[in-house]
Scaffold this motif. Structure first.
Motif, PDB file in Angstrom:
ATOM      1  N   VAL A  35    -111.139  59.357  23.957  1.00 39.57           N
ATOM      2  CA  VAL A  35    -110.326  60.541  24.238  1.00 39.57           C
ATOM      3  C   VAL A  35    -109.856  60.504  25.689  1.00 39.57           C
ATOM      4  N   ASP A  36    -110.764  60.198  26.604  1.00 38.73           N
ATOM      5  CA  ASP A  36    -110.404  60.140  28.016  1.00 38.73           C
ATOM      6  C   ASP A  36    -109.391  59.039  28.296  1.00 38.73           C
ATOM      7  N   THR A  68    -107.136  57.756  26.310  1.00 41.90           N
ATOM      8  CA  THR A  68    -105.825  57.925  25.671  1.00 41.90           C
ATOM      9  C   THR A  68    -105.167  59.290  25.885  1.00 41.90           C
ATOM     10  N   LYS A  69    -105.866  60.238  26.474  1.00 41.53           N
ATOM     11  CA  LYS A  69    -105.370  61.622  26.503  1.00 41.53           C
ATOM     12  C   LYS A  69    -104.010  61.788  27.164  1.00 41.53           C
ATOM     13  N   LEU A 121    -115.854  60.015  23.185  1.00 39.58           N
ATOM     14  CA  LEU A 121    -115.302  60.764  24.319  1.00 39.58           C
ATOM     15  C   LEU A 121    -114.590  59.837  25.305  1.00 39.58           C
TER      16      LEU A 121
END
Length: 123
Positions: free
Chosen positions: A91-92, A94-95, A88
């Motif tokens: 994800v945070d 690179t989002k 997670l």
């Protein structure tokens, strides 16, 4: 440059990339895969077997994403007991960056023996 060749890519952990990038681009490089299996500096140093890297791959990802001049992809091998708790965070991180992230399953083979104990599969 070779006729008909559309993509010249390199896969790297990013340690020397910022130094080599101008020459690589001159030679036709237009895509980069960065192997970044952790966002934790101590784990990164363990993986690349070098002290004092200051998590250079994370910095490299940010620099390259900011430049937006090449196709950029981040590959993250997810391993049980090592970095599965960071998915997670990846994800945070690179989002909002102009890049693709691939979470890759660990290949449980070290050349002679299977290493299934760190394989992180579907549950």
């Amino acid at each position: 440059k070779l006729e008909g060749l559309k993509t010249i890519a390199v896969t790297t952990n990013g340690i020397n990339l910022t130094r080599l990038l101008p020459r690589l681009k001159e030679a036709g490089l237009n895509a980069i895969n960065i192997s970044l299996d952790t966002l934790v500096p101590a784990k990164f140093e363990f993986i690349v077997r070098r002290k004092g890297t200051n998590l250079s791959s994370k910095a490299t990802v940010l620099i390259l994403a900011g430049m937006c001049v090449l196709y950029l992809q981040v590959n993250c091998v997810v391993m049980r007991g090592f970095n599965e708790d960071e998915v997670l965070d990846f994800v945070d991180f690179t989002k909002d960056l102009p890049l693709d992230v691939r979470f890759i399953e660990y290949m449980p083979f070290d050349g002679q023996y299977c290493c299934f104990e760190i394989l992180l599969g579907q549950k």
